[in-house]
Design a protein around this motif. Sequence first.
Motif, PDB file in Angstrom:
ATOM      1  N   ARG A 110       0.854  -1.192   0.000  1.00 19.96           N
ATOM      2  CA  ARG A 110       0.000   0.000   0.000  1.00 19.96           C
ATOM      3  C   ARG A 110       0.890   1.243   0.000  1.00 19.96           C
ATOM      4  O   ARG A 110       0.994   1.955   0.993  1.00 19.96           O
ATOM      5  CB  ARG A 110      -0.893  -0.019   1.243  1.00 19.96           C
ATOM      6  CG  ARG A 110      -2.190   0.762   1.096  1.00 19.96           C
ATOM      7  CD  ARG A 110      -3.131   0.481   2.251  1.00 19.96           C
ATOM      8  NE  ARG A 110      -2.687   1.002   3.531  1.00 19.96           N
ATOM      9  CZ  ARG A 110      -2.942   2.245   3.950  1.00 19.96           C
ATOM     10  NH1 ARG A 110      -3.610   3.075   3.202  1.00 19.96           N
ATOM     11  NH2 ARG A 110      -2.530   2.635   5.132  1.00 19.96           N
ATOM     12  N   ALA A 113      -0.123   7.061  -1.563  1.00 18.86           N
ATOM     13  CA  ALA A 113      -0.958   7.453  -2.701  1.00 18.86           C
ATOM     14  C   ALA A 113      -0.623   8.874  -3.139  1.00 18.86           C
ATOM     15  O   ALA A 113      -0.064   9.658  -2.363  1.00 18.86           O
ATOM     16  CB  ALA A 113      -2.433   7.365  -2.304  1.00 18.86           C
ATOM     17  N   TRP A 114      -1.024   9.200  -4.369  1.00 20.62           N
ATOM     18  CA  TRP A 114      -0.679  10.521  -4.902  1.00 20.62           C
ATOM     19  C   TRP A 114      -1.231  11.643  -4.019  1.00 20.62           C
ATOM     20  O   TRP A 114      -0.603  12.690  -3.871  1.00 20.62           O
ATOM     21  CB  TRP A 114      -1.184  10.676  -6.347  1.00 20.62           C
ATOM     22  CG  TRP A 114      -2.680  10.686  -6.496  1.00 20.62           C
ATOM     23  CD1 TRP A 114      -3.482   9.634  -6.791  1.00 20.62           C
ATOM     24  CD2 TRP A 114      -3.556  11.815  -6.338  1.00 20.62           C
ATOM     25  NE1 TRP A 114      -4.795  10.022  -6.822  1.00 20.62           N
ATOM     26  CE2 TRP A 114      -4.873  11.359  -6.546  1.00 20.62           C
ATOM     27  CE3 TRP A 114      -3.352  13.162  -6.041  1.00 20.62           C
ATOM     28  CZ2 TRP A 114      -5.983  12.192  -6.470  1.00 20.62           C
ATOM     29  CZ3 TRP A 114      -4.450  13.996  -5.954  1.00 20.62           C
ATOM     30  CH2 TRP A 114      -5.749  13.517  -6.172  1.00 20.62           C
TER      31      TRP A 114
ATOM     32  N   GLY B  61      -6.771   7.037   3.743  1.00 22.35           N
ATOM     33  CA  GLY B  61      -7.498   7.339   2.504  1.00 22.35           C
ATOM     34  C   GLY B  61      -8.107   8.728   2.547  1.00 22.35           C
ATOM     35  O   GLY B  61      -7.975   9.450   3.532  1.00 22.35           O
ATOM     36  N   ASP B  99      -9.643   8.096  -5.844  1.00 29.58           N
ATOM     37  CA  ASP B  99      -9.105   6.772  -6.187  1.00 29.58           C
ATOM     38  C   ASP B  99      -9.296   6.404  -7.655  1.00 29.58           C
ATOM     39  O   ASP B  99      -8.796   5.366  -8.094  1.00 29.58           O
ATOM     40  CB  ASP B  99      -9.759   5.694  -5.302  1.00 29.58           C
ATOM     41  CG  ASP B  99      -9.209   5.725  -3.886  1.00 29.58           C
ATOM     42  OD1 ASP B  99      -8.039   6.149  -3.718  1.00 29.58           O
ATOM     43  OD2 ASP B  99      -9.927   5.351  -2.949  1.00 29.58           O
TER      44      ASP B  99
END
Lengths: 286, 279
Positions: A110, A113-114, B61, B99
Amino acid sequence: MLSPYVDRYLVPKRGSTSEQCEDAIELSAGPGQDRRTVDTIVAVVCDGASESILAGTWAGQLAARVVQEAASRPGLAAQRGGLAQAICAAAWAWADWSEVYVADRIAAGRPIAWYEQPKLDQGAFATVLAVELVATRRGRHAGDDMMVVADTVSEPREWSWYAAALGDTCLFHVRDERLISAFPLDDVAGFGVSPALAGSRNRDMDQLAAHTALASGSCRPGDQVFLATDALAAWFLAEHGRGARPWWQLRDFAGRNEEFAPWIEQERTGHRMRNDDVALVHIDFG
Amino acid sequence: MSYSAEISRSSPACVILMIDQSASMEDPIGGDAPGRKADVVADAINRLLTELSVKCAKEDGVRDYFHVGVIGYGHTTVGPAFGGVLAGRDLVPLSQVADNPARIEERVKKVPDGAGGLVESVVRFPVWLDPKANGGTPMVRALNHVAGLVSGWLAEHPGGFPPIVLNLSDGESTDGDLVAAAASITGQASADGGVLLFNLHVSAAGGTPAEFLSTDVSLPDQHARSLFAASSVLPPSMLAYAASQGKAVNEETRGFVYNADIAGVVQFLEIGTRATELR
Protein backbone atom coordinates in the motif's frame (compact mmCIF):
# COMPACT_ATOMS: atom_id res chain seq x y z
CA MET A 1 -0.71 18.56 50.92
CA LEU A 2 -0.60 15.16 49.24
CA SER A 3 0.10 14.72 45.55
CA PRO A 4 -2.93 15.53 43.46
CA TYR A 5 -5.13 12.92 41.91
CA VAL A 6 -4.76 13.01 38.14
CA ASP A 7 -7.39 11.67 35.75
CA ARG A 8 -7.52 11.65 31.96
CA TYR A 9 -10.23 11.40 29.31
CA LEU A 10 -10.09 11.06 25.53
CA VAL A 11 -13.15 11.12 23.28
CA PRO A 12 -12.94 10.99 19.45
CA LYS A 13 -15.10 13.27 17.35
CA ARG A 14 -18.48 11.90 16.33
CA GLY A 15 -17.95 9.79 13.21
CA SER A 16 -14.40 8.75 14.15
CA THR A 17 -13.17 5.62 15.92
CA SER A 18 -10.95 5.83 19.00
CA GLU A 19 -8.03 4.80 16.73
CA GLN A 20 -8.75 7.89 14.61
CA CYS A 21 -8.68 10.25 17.61
CA GLU A 22 -5.96 12.84 16.96
CA ASP A 23 -5.72 14.25 20.49
CA ALA A 24 -3.07 12.74 22.76
CA ILE A 25 -2.34 12.75 26.48
CA GLU A 26 0.89 11.67 28.14
CA LEU A 27 1.41 11.65 31.92
CA SER A 28 4.58 10.97 33.87
CA ALA A 29 2.64 9.59 36.84
CA GLY A 30 -0.20 7.22 36.31
CA PRO A 31 -3.16 6.75 38.64
CA GLY A 32 -1.52 3.62 40.03
CA GLN A 33 1.58 5.43 41.26
CA ASP A 34 1.95 6.06 44.99
CA ARG A 35 0.67 9.61 45.35
CA ARG A 36 2.49 10.13 48.65
CA THR A 37 5.98 9.91 47.20
CA VAL A 38 5.60 11.68 43.86
CA ASP A 39 7.05 15.18 43.86
CA THR A 40 6.92 15.98 40.13
CA ILE A 41 4.13 15.27 37.70
CA VAL A 42 4.36 16.11 34.01
CA ALA A 43 1.19 16.24 31.91
CA VAL A 44 1.30 16.91 28.17
CA VAL A 45 -1.72 17.32 25.92
CA CYS A 46 -1.41 17.58 22.14
CA ASP A 47 -4.09 18.19 19.52
CA GLY A 48 -3.24 16.91 16.03
CA ALA A 49 -4.33 19.28 13.24
CA SER A 50 -7.15 17.57 11.36
CA GLU A 51 -5.98 18.77 7.95
CA SER A 52 -2.60 17.13 8.30
CA ILE A 53 -1.77 13.52 7.64
CA LEU A 54 -0.66 11.24 10.52
CA ALA A 55 -1.76 13.97 12.94
CA GLY A 56 -2.73 11.52 15.69
CA THR A 57 0.56 9.66 15.43
CA TRP A 58 2.52 12.91 15.60
CA ALA A 59 0.45 14.17 18.55
CA GLY A 60 1.16 10.92 20.41
CA GLN A 61 4.88 10.93 19.64
CA LEU A 62 5.19 14.61 20.50
CA ALA A 63 3.43 14.24 23.85
CA ALA A 64 5.54 11.21 24.79
CA ARG A 65 8.76 12.96 23.78
CA VAL A 66 7.98 16.09 25.80
CA VAL A 67 7.31 14.00 28.92
CA GLN A 68 10.55 12.11 28.31
CA GLU A 69 12.53 15.34 27.86
CA ALA A 70 10.96 16.84 30.99
CA ALA A 71 12.13 13.83 32.98
CA SER A 72 15.73 14.43 31.93
CA ARG A 73 15.55 18.23 32.08
CA PRO A 74 13.28 19.34 34.95
CA GLY A 75 11.98 22.87 34.51
CA LEU A 76 11.24 22.40 30.80
CA ALA A 77 7.88 24.15 31.07
CA ALA A 78 9.27 26.98 33.16
CA GLN A 79 11.92 28.18 30.74
CA ARG A 80 11.54 29.84 27.38
CA GLY A 81 13.05 27.43 24.91
CA GLY A 82 12.50 24.33 27.04
CA LEU A 83 9.43 23.18 25.13
CA ALA A 84 10.96 24.26 21.81
CA GLN A 85 13.94 22.00 22.45
CA ALA A 86 11.67 19.05 23.17
CA ILE A 87 9.63 19.70 20.01
CA CYS A 88 12.82 19.74 17.95
CA ALA A 89 13.86 16.43 19.49
CA ALA A 90 10.49 14.97 18.49
CA ALA A 91 10.86 16.37 14.95
CA TRP A 92 14.28 14.73 14.53
CA ALA A 93 12.82 11.42 15.66
CA TRP A 94 9.87 11.90 13.27
CA ALA A 95 12.20 12.12 10.28
CA ASP A 96 13.52 8.63 11.03
CA TRP A 97 10.09 7.30 11.86
CA SER A 98 8.51 8.56 8.63
CA GLU A 99 11.20 6.86 6.52
CA VAL A 100 10.33 3.57 8.17
CA TYR A 101 6.61 4.32 7.72
CA VAL A 102 7.00 4.81 3.97
CA ALA A 103 9.05 1.63 3.67
CA ASP A 104 6.46 -0.31 5.69
CA ARG A 105 3.66 0.95 3.46
CA ILE A 106 5.52 -0.25 0.36
CA ALA A 107 6.22 -3.60 1.98
CA ALA A 108 2.54 -3.93 2.86
CA GLY A 109 1.56 -3.37 -0.78
CA ARG A 110 0.00 0.00 0.00
CA PRO A 111 2.52 2.61 -1.17
CA ILE A 112 1.90 6.30 -0.47
CA ALA A 113 -0.96 7.45 -2.70
CA TRP A 114 -0.68 10.52 -4.90
CA TYR A 115 -3.01 12.47 -2.60
CA GLU A 116 -0.98 11.58 0.51
CA GLN A 117 2.42 12.60 -0.87
CA PRO A 118 2.01 16.41 -0.67
CA LYS A 119 0.88 16.12 2.94
CA LEU A 120 3.65 13.71 3.84
CA ASP A 121 6.12 16.21 2.36
CA GLN A 122 4.51 18.98 4.40
CA GLY A 123 4.66 17.02 7.66
CA ALA A 124 2.22 16.57 10.53
CA PHE A 125 1.07 19.29 12.91
CA ALA A 126 -0.19 19.52 16.49
CA THR A 127 -0.64 21.93 19.38
CA VAL A 128 1.27 21.27 22.60
CA LEU A 129 0.49 22.09 26.22
CA ALA A 130 3.14 20.93 28.68
CA VAL A 131 2.51 21.26 32.41
CA GLU A 132 4.96 20.45 35.19
CA LEU A 133 3.58 20.14 38.71
CA VAL A 134 6.34 20.45 41.27
CA ALA A 135 6.16 19.84 45.04
CA THR A 136 8.22 21.97 47.40
CA ARG A 137 8.69 21.52 51.13
CA ARG A 138 6.74 24.01 53.18
CA GLY A 139 8.62 26.05 55.79
CA ARG A 140 12.02 24.86 54.59
CA HIS A 141 14.90 27.10 55.67
CA ALA A 142 18.51 27.29 54.59
CA GLY A 143 19.61 25.48 57.72
CA ASP A 144 17.19 22.64 57.38
CA ASP A 145 19.52 20.34 55.48
CA MET A 146 18.86 17.56 57.93
CA MET A 147 15.30 17.51 56.68
CA VAL A 148 16.12 16.97 53.02
CA VAL A 149 15.47 13.27 53.28
CA ALA A 150 12.48 13.82 55.48
CA ASP A 151 9.54 11.48 55.09
CA THR A 152 7.59 12.63 52.08
CA VAL A 153 4.51 10.91 53.46
CA SER A 154 4.19 13.12 56.50
CA GLU A 155 6.05 16.26 55.51
CA PRO A 156 3.83 19.16 54.41
CA ARG A 157 4.40 20.15 50.79
CA GLU A 158 3.19 22.88 48.48
CA TRP A 159 2.58 22.41 44.79
CA SER A 160 3.27 24.78 41.94
CA TRP A 161 2.49 24.42 38.26
CA TYR A 162 4.53 25.61 35.28
CA ALA A 163 2.95 25.57 31.83
CA ALA A 164 4.30 26.05 28.31
CA ALA A 165 1.86 26.25 25.41
CA LEU A 166 2.09 26.32 21.64
CA GLY A 167 -1.39 26.66 20.22
CA ASP A 168 -4.85 26.67 21.78
CA THR A 169 -4.82 23.70 24.15
CA CYS A 170 -5.69 25.30 27.49
CA LEU A 171 -5.09 25.13 31.24
CA PHE A 172 -7.76 26.28 33.68
CA HIS A 173 -7.03 26.73 37.41
CA VAL A 174 -10.05 26.91 39.71
CA ARG A 175 -10.01 27.92 43.40
CA ASP A 176 -12.88 28.55 45.76
CA GLU A 177 -15.39 28.38 42.90
CA ARG A 178 -13.50 30.98 40.89
CA LEU A 179 -11.48 30.64 37.70
CA ILE A 180 -8.15 32.16 38.71
CA SER A 181 -6.10 31.25 35.60
CA ALA A 182 -7.00 30.54 31.98
CA PHE A 183 -3.95 29.92 29.82
CA PRO A 184 -3.00 30.59 27.03
CA LEU A 185 -6.52 31.72 26.01
CA ASP A 186 -8.99 33.40 28.33
CA ASP A 187 -11.65 34.34 25.77
CA VAL A 188 -13.70 32.03 23.58
CA ALA A 189 -13.18 34.46 20.69
CA GLY A 190 -9.52 33.44 20.63
CA PHE A 191 -10.26 30.01 19.15
CA GLY A 192 -10.09 29.53 15.39
CA VAL A 193 -8.94 27.10 12.73
CA SER A 194 -5.37 28.37 12.54
CA PRO A 195 -3.72 28.06 15.97
CA ALA A 196 0.06 28.01 16.32
CA LEU A 197 1.25 24.46 15.66
CA ALA A 198 4.33 22.34 16.14
CA GLY A 199 5.18 20.93 12.72
CA SER A 200 7.03 17.62 12.42
CA ARG A 201 9.51 19.26 10.02
CA ASN A 202 10.06 22.38 12.08
CA ARG A 203 13.38 22.31 13.91
CA ASP A 204 13.72 26.07 14.23
CA MET A 205 14.22 26.34 17.97
CA ASP A 206 14.17 30.15 18.06
CA GLN A 207 10.93 30.35 16.11
CA LEU A 208 9.24 27.69 18.25
CA ALA A 209 10.41 29.45 21.42
CA ALA A 210 9.11 32.80 20.17
CA HIS A 211 5.62 31.32 19.70
CA THR A 212 5.60 29.52 23.07
CA ALA A 213 3.61 31.08 25.91
CA LEU A 214 4.60 30.51 29.55
CA ALA A 215 2.63 30.75 32.79
CA SER A 216 2.80 29.46 36.36
CA GLY A 217 0.77 29.29 39.54
CA SER A 218 0.70 27.79 43.01
CA CYS A 219 -1.90 25.40 44.33
CA ARG A 220 -3.79 25.02 47.57
CA PRO A 221 -5.83 22.16 48.95
CA GLY A 222 -9.16 22.02 47.13
CA ASP A 223 -7.83 23.56 43.90
CA GLN A 224 -8.75 22.03 40.55
CA VAL A 225 -6.64 22.26 37.40
CA PHE A 226 -8.00 21.22 34.00
CA LEU A 227 -6.09 20.77 30.74
CA ALA A 228 -8.33 20.65 27.67
CA THR A 229 -8.09 20.65 23.88
CA ASP A 230 -9.89 23.37 21.94
CA ALA A 231 -13.47 22.13 21.65
CA LEU A 232 -13.79 21.48 25.39
CA ALA A 233 -11.72 24.56 26.27
CA ALA A 234 -13.98 26.77 24.13
CA TRP A 235 -17.03 25.21 25.80
CA PHE A 236 -15.46 25.88 29.23
CA LEU A 237 -14.81 29.56 28.50
CA ALA A 238 -18.24 30.06 26.87
CA GLU A 239 -19.97 28.54 29.89
CA HIS A 240 -17.86 30.62 32.26
CA GLY A 241 -18.58 33.71 30.19
CA ARG A 242 -22.30 33.31 30.71
CA GLY A 243 -21.86 33.03 34.46
CA ALA A 244 -21.89 29.24 34.79
CA ARG A 245 -19.33 27.14 36.67
CA PRO A 246 -18.20 24.59 34.07
CA TRP A 247 -15.80 22.93 36.54
CA TRP A 248 -18.82 21.50 38.35
CA GLN A 249 -19.47 19.18 35.44
CA LEU A 250 -15.83 18.31 34.74
CA ARG A 251 -14.84 17.41 38.30
CA ASP A 252 -17.84 15.14 38.66
CA PHE A 253 -16.45 12.50 36.33
CA ALA A 254 -13.74 11.32 38.73
CA GLY A 255 -14.44 7.64 39.31
CA ARG A 256 -17.20 7.74 36.70
CA ASN A 257 -15.04 7.94 33.58
CA GLU A 258 -17.50 5.94 31.50
CA GLU A 259 -19.99 8.81 31.79
CA PHE A 260 -17.68 11.37 30.19
CA ALA A 261 -18.12 10.38 26.52
CA PRO A 262 -21.95 10.35 26.70
CA TRP A 263 -21.87 13.77 28.35
CA ILE A 264 -19.60 15.14 25.58
CA GLU A 265 -22.03 13.79 22.98
CA GLN A 266 -24.92 15.46 24.80
CA GLU A 267 -23.14 18.83 24.65
CA ARG A 268 -22.38 18.34 20.94
CA THR A 269 -25.97 17.42 20.17
CA GLY A 270 -27.13 20.52 22.03
CA HIS A 271 -24.77 22.62 19.86
CA ARG A 272 -22.95 23.81 22.96
CA MET A 273 -19.72 22.08 21.92
CA ARG A 274 -18.11 21.72 18.52
CA ASN A 275 -17.81 18.17 17.17
CA ASP A 276 -14.08 17.58 17.56
CA ASP A 277 -11.77 15.21 19.40
CA VAL A 278 -11.70 15.97 23.13
CA ALA A 279 -8.83 15.50 25.57
CA LEU A 280 -9.13 16.38 29.25
CA VAL A 281 -6.70 16.02 32.14
CA HIS A 282 -8.19 16.73 35.56
CA ILE A 283 -5.73 17.48 38.38
CA ASP A 284 -7.52 17.44 41.71
CA PHE A 285 -5.90 18.90 44.84
CA GLY A 286 -9.02 18.24 46.89
CA MET B 1 -27.60 31.72 7.48
CA SER B 2 -24.22 31.58 9.12
CA TYR B 3 -22.22 29.29 6.83
CA SER B 4 -20.89 27.62 9.95
CA ALA B 5 -22.27 24.08 9.59
CA GLU B 6 -19.73 21.35 10.22
CA ILE B 7 -18.26 19.69 7.14
CA SER B 8 -17.43 16.09 8.05
CA ARG B 9 -18.07 12.52 7.01
CA SER B 10 -21.30 12.51 8.99
CA SER B 11 -22.27 15.91 7.58
CA PRO B 12 -20.71 16.15 4.10
CA ALA B 13 -20.94 19.10 1.73
CA CYS B 14 -21.55 19.12 -2.01
CA VAL B 15 -19.26 20.70 -4.60
CA ILE B 16 -20.31 20.89 -8.24
CA LEU B 17 -17.86 21.97 -10.93
CA MET B 18 -19.33 23.19 -14.23
CA ILE B 19 -17.11 23.28 -17.31
CA ASP B 20 -17.84 25.09 -20.56
CA GLN B 21 -16.99 22.71 -23.47
CA SER B 22 -18.35 24.87 -26.32
CA ALA B 23 -16.53 25.74 -29.56
CA SER B 24 -15.59 29.23 -28.34
CA MET B 25 -13.34 27.55 -25.76
CA GLU B 26 -11.05 26.66 -28.69
CA ASP B 27 -9.88 30.30 -28.75
CA PRO B 28 -6.71 31.37 -26.98
CA ILE B 29 -6.99 32.90 -23.54
CA GLY B 30 -6.17 36.60 -23.53
CA GLY B 31 -3.19 38.27 -21.93
CA ASP B 32 0.32 36.88 -21.63
CA ALA B 33 -0.66 33.34 -20.67
CA PRO B 34 -0.43 30.90 -23.61
CA GLY B 35 -2.97 28.18 -24.36
CA ARG B 36 -6.57 27.63 -25.37
CA LYS B 37 -9.40 28.43 -23.01
CA ALA B 38 -10.44 24.75 -23.15
CA ASP B 39 -7.01 23.70 -21.88
CA VAL B 40 -7.10 26.27 -19.11
CA VAL B 41 -10.49 25.19 -17.73
CA ALA B 42 -9.77 21.45 -18.02
CA ASP B 43 -6.50 22.00 -16.18
CA ALA B 44 -8.32 24.06 -13.55
CA ILE B 45 -10.93 21.31 -13.00
CA ASN B 46 -8.19 18.69 -12.59
CA ARG B 47 -6.32 20.91 -10.14
CA LEU B 48 -9.51 21.68 -8.17
CA LEU B 49 -10.18 17.96 -7.79
CA THR B 50 -6.54 17.40 -6.83
CA GLU B 51 -6.58 20.18 -4.21
CA LEU B 52 -9.84 18.93 -2.73
CA SER B 53 -8.58 15.33 -2.56
CA VAL B 54 -5.30 16.34 -0.93
CA LYS B 55 -7.12 18.61 1.53
CA CYS B 56 -9.25 15.67 2.72
CA ALA B 57 -6.49 13.03 2.58
CA LYS B 58 -5.58 11.09 5.69
CA GLU B 59 -3.30 8.09 6.10
CA ASP B 60 -6.27 5.74 5.74
CA GLY B 61 -7.50 7.34 2.50
CA VAL B 62 -9.43 10.40 1.40
CA ARG B 63 -12.35 11.19 3.69
CA ASP B 64 -15.79 11.84 2.25
CA TYR B 65 -16.18 15.37 3.56
CA PHE B 66 -17.47 16.27 0.09
CA HIS B 67 -19.50 14.72 -2.69
CA VAL B 68 -18.38 16.07 -6.02
CA GLY B 69 -19.93 16.47 -9.44
CA VAL B 70 -18.39 17.67 -12.71
CA ILE B 71 -20.96 18.84 -15.24
CA GLY B 72 -19.88 19.66 -18.78
CA TYR B 73 -21.84 21.71 -21.30
CA GLY B 74 -21.21 22.21 -25.02
CA HIS B 75 -22.92 21.64 -28.38
CA THR B 76 -26.15 19.83 -27.46
CA THR B 77 -24.81 18.06 -24.41
CA VAL B 78 -25.27 18.84 -20.72
CA GLY B 79 -24.20 16.17 -18.24
CA PRO B 80 -21.51 14.43 -16.22
CA ALA B 81 -18.00 15.07 -17.55
CA PHE B 82 -15.84 12.70 -15.55
CA GLY B 83 -13.68 10.42 -17.67
CA GLY B 84 -12.56 6.88 -16.80
CA VAL B 85 -14.63 4.63 -14.57
CA LEU B 86 -16.55 7.58 -13.13
CA ALA B 87 -18.00 8.48 -16.56
CA GLY B 88 -21.73 9.14 -16.43
CA ARG B 89 -21.91 9.75 -12.67
CA ASP B 90 -23.36 12.97 -11.22
CA LEU B 91 -22.37 13.27 -7.55
CA VAL B 92 -19.52 11.05 -6.38
CA PRO B 93 -18.07 10.71 -2.84
CA LEU B 94 -14.64 12.36 -2.81
CA SER B 95 -12.78 9.17 -1.88
CA GLN B 96 -14.03 7.53 -5.08
CA VAL B 97 -13.01 10.59 -7.09
CA ALA B 98 -9.51 10.49 -5.60
CA ASP B 99 -9.10 6.77 -6.19
CA ASN B 100 -10.37 6.87 -9.77
CA PRO B 101 -8.75 9.50 -11.97
CA ALA B 102 -8.87 8.57 -15.66
CA ARG B 103 -5.07 8.50 -15.54
CA ILE B 104 -2.12 9.90 -13.59
CA GLU B 105 0.46 11.89 -15.55
CA GLU B 106 3.91 12.86 -14.42
CA ARG B 107 4.63 16.56 -14.74
CA VAL B 108 7.75 18.58 -14.04
CA LYS B 109 7.23 21.23 -11.39
CA LYS B 110 9.62 23.77 -9.92
CA VAL B 111 9.84 23.43 -6.15
CA PRO B 112 11.94 25.26 -3.52
CA ASP B 113 15.38 23.69 -3.09
CA GLY B 114 15.65 24.74 0.54
CA ALA B 115 18.43 27.20 -0.22
CA GLY B 116 16.37 30.01 -1.69
CA GLY B 117 16.30 28.65 -5.24
CA LEU B 118 14.08 26.41 -7.33
CA VAL B 119 14.70 22.92 -8.57
CA GLU B 120 12.72 20.81 -11.04
CA SER B 121 10.83 17.91 -9.54
CA VAL B 122 8.54 15.29 -11.08
CA VAL B 123 5.08 15.25 -9.49
CA ARG B 124 2.08 13.04 -10.11
CA PHE B 125 -0.81 14.91 -11.77
CA PRO B 126 -4.14 13.08 -11.82
CA VAL B 127 -6.45 13.74 -14.77
CA TRP B 128 -10.21 13.23 -14.61
CA LEU B 129 -11.16 14.95 -17.83
CA ASP B 130 -9.54 16.19 -21.05
CA PRO B 131 -10.12 19.49 -22.88
CA LYS B 132 -13.13 19.56 -25.17
CA ALA B 133 -14.56 22.33 -27.41
CA ASN B 134 -17.58 21.83 -29.61
CA GLY B 135 -20.74 23.67 -30.74
CA GLY B 136 -22.83 26.20 -28.82
CA THR B 137 -22.89 27.08 -25.12
CA PRO B 138 -26.04 25.74 -23.40
CA MET B 139 -25.13 27.40 -20.12
CA VAL B 140 -28.71 28.13 -19.10
CA ARG B 141 -29.61 24.46 -19.54
CA ALA B 142 -26.50 23.51 -17.58
CA LEU B 143 -27.35 25.89 -14.74
CA ASN B 144 -30.88 24.46 -14.61
CA HIS B 145 -29.45 20.92 -14.57
CA VAL B 146 -27.18 21.84 -11.66
CA ALA B 147 -30.12 23.53 -9.88
CA GLY B 148 -31.81 20.13 -9.98
CA LEU B 149 -28.76 18.40 -8.47
CA VAL B 150 -28.57 21.07 -5.78
CA SER B 151 -32.26 20.67 -5.00
CA GLY B 152 -31.84 16.91 -4.58
CA TRP B 153 -28.84 17.37 -2.31
CA LEU B 154 -30.65 19.92 -0.12
CA ALA B 155 -33.62 17.58 0.28
CA GLU B 156 -31.25 15.02 1.84
CA HIS B 157 -29.03 17.50 3.72
CA PRO B 158 -31.33 20.37 4.76
CA GLY B 159 -29.15 21.51 7.68
CA GLY B 160 -25.71 21.06 6.14
CA PHE B 161 -23.21 23.49 4.69
CA PRO B 162 -24.86 24.74 1.49
CA PRO B 163 -23.69 23.34 -1.86
CA ILE B 164 -20.92 25.20 -3.65
CA VAL B 165 -21.03 25.48 -7.44
CA LEU B 166 -17.99 26.58 -9.45
CA ASN B 167 -18.63 27.47 -13.07
CA LEU B 168 -15.68 27.74 -15.47
CA SER B 169 -16.59 29.47 -18.72
CA ASP B 170 -15.99 32.28 -21.18
CA GLY B 171 -19.49 33.49 -20.36
CA GLU B 172 -20.82 33.35 -23.92
CA SER B 173 -24.13 31.62 -23.22
CA THR B 174 -26.04 30.79 -26.43
CA ASP B 175 -29.31 29.66 -24.88
CA GLY B 176 -30.50 32.61 -22.82
CA ASP B 177 -29.92 34.84 -19.82
CA LEU B 178 -27.34 33.19 -17.57
CA VAL B 179 -27.93 35.63 -14.70
CA ALA B 180 -31.58 34.61 -14.40
CA ALA B 181 -30.67 30.92 -14.67
CA ALA B 182 -27.99 31.32 -12.00
CA ALA B 183 -30.68 32.57 -9.63
CA SER B 184 -32.31 29.13 -9.84
CA ILE B 185 -29.19 27.89 -8.03
CA THR B 186 -28.45 30.78 -5.67
CA GLY B 187 -32.13 31.10 -4.76
CA GLN B 188 -31.91 27.76 -2.94
CA ALA B 189 -30.62 27.42 0.61
CA SER B 190 -29.97 25.04 3.47
CA ALA B 191 -30.66 26.10 7.06
CA ASP B 192 -26.99 27.15 7.15
CA GLY B 193 -26.98 29.52 4.17
CA GLY B 194 -27.75 30.17 0.53
CA VAL B 195 -26.20 28.01 -2.18
CA LEU B 196 -22.91 29.53 -3.38
CA LEU B 197 -22.15 30.03 -7.07
CA PHE B 198 -18.63 31.13 -7.99
CA ASN B 199 -17.44 31.79 -11.54
CA LEU B 200 -14.07 31.60 -13.26
CA HIS B 201 -14.18 33.67 -16.40
CA VAL B 202 -11.62 32.71 -19.02
CA SER B 203 -11.56 35.46 -21.58
CA ALA B 204 -9.76 36.29 -24.81
CA ALA B 205 -10.26 39.97 -24.06
CA GLY B 206 -7.06 40.22 -22.08
CA GLY B 207 -6.69 42.77 -19.32
CA THR B 208 -5.35 42.18 -15.85
CA PRO B 209 -6.05 38.79 -14.26
CA ALA B 210 -8.05 39.33 -11.09
CA GLU B 211 -9.50 37.25 -8.28
CA PHE B 212 -12.37 37.97 -5.93
CA LEU B 213 -13.57 41.33 -7.18
CA SER B 214 -15.95 43.68 -5.38
CA THR B 215 -17.03 45.61 -8.46
CA ASP B 216 -17.33 44.97 -12.19
CA VAL B 217 -15.93 48.32 -13.34
CA SER B 218 -12.59 46.87 -14.44
CA LEU B 219 -14.14 44.01 -16.43
CA PRO B 220 -13.69 44.23 -20.21
CA ASP B 221 -17.05 43.12 -21.63
CA GLN B 222 -20.66 42.10 -21.00
CA HIS B 223 -19.76 38.39 -20.73
CA ALA B 224 -17.51 39.12 -17.78
CA ARG B 225 -20.04 41.46 -16.18
CA SER B 226 -22.80 38.85 -16.51
CA LEU B 227 -20.70 36.19 -14.80
CA PHE B 228 -19.77 38.70 -12.09
CA ALA B 229 -23.47 39.51 -11.54
CA ALA B 230 -24.26 35.80 -11.31
CA SER B 231 -21.58 35.20 -8.65
CA SER B 232 -22.35 34.93 -4.91
CA VAL B 233 -20.91 37.31 -2.35
CA LEU B 234 -18.30 35.47 -0.26
CA PRO B 235 -19.69 34.45 3.16
CA PRO B 236 -17.97 35.87 6.28
CA SER B 237 -15.78 32.83 7.05
CA MET B 238 -14.40 32.82 3.49
CA LEU B 239 -13.86 36.58 3.57
CA ALA B 240 -11.94 36.19 6.81
CA TYR B 241 -9.73 33.49 5.32
CA ALA B 242 -9.14 35.51 2.14
CA ALA B 243 -8.19 38.54 4.24
CA SER B 244 -5.80 36.41 6.32
CA GLN B 245 -4.07 35.45 3.06
CA GLY B 246 -3.52 39.10 2.20
CA LYS B 247 -6.30 39.45 -0.36
CA ALA B 248 -8.07 42.80 -0.58
CA VAL B 249 -11.67 41.86 0.19
CA ASN B 250 -14.73 43.53 1.67
CA GLU B 251 -18.35 42.64 2.34
CA GLU B 252 -19.19 43.13 -1.35
CA THR B 253 -16.49 40.76 -2.64
CA ARG B 254 -17.83 38.06 -4.93
CA GLY B 255 -16.67 34.59 -5.82
CA PHE B 256 -15.53 35.73 -9.26
CA VAL B 257 -12.11 35.15 -10.81
CA TYR B 258 -11.00 36.64 -14.12
CA ASN B 259 -8.33 34.80 -16.12
CA ALA B 260 -6.64 33.77 -12.86
CA ASP B 261 -6.16 30.68 -10.71
CA ILE B 262 -9.32 29.37 -9.05
CA ALA B 263 -7.92 26.18 -7.49
CA GLY B 264 -6.99 28.16 -4.38
CA VAL B 265 -10.69 28.53 -3.57
CA VAL B 266 -10.55 25.01 -2.13
CA GLN B 267 -8.60 26.44 0.79
CA PHE B 268 -11.59 28.64 1.64
CA LEU B 269 -13.41 25.52 2.83
CA GLU B 270 -13.02 24.66 6.49
CA ILE B 271 -12.88 21.01 7.50
CA GLY B 272 -10.95 21.45 10.75
CA THR B 273 -7.69 22.82 12.07
CA ARG B 274 -5.57 24.03 9.18
CA ALA B 275 -2.09 22.54 8.89
CA THR B 276 0.20 25.54 8.64
CA GLU B 277 3.76 26.22 9.66
CA LEU B 278 4.56 28.97 12.14
CA ARG B 279 5.35 32.32 10.62
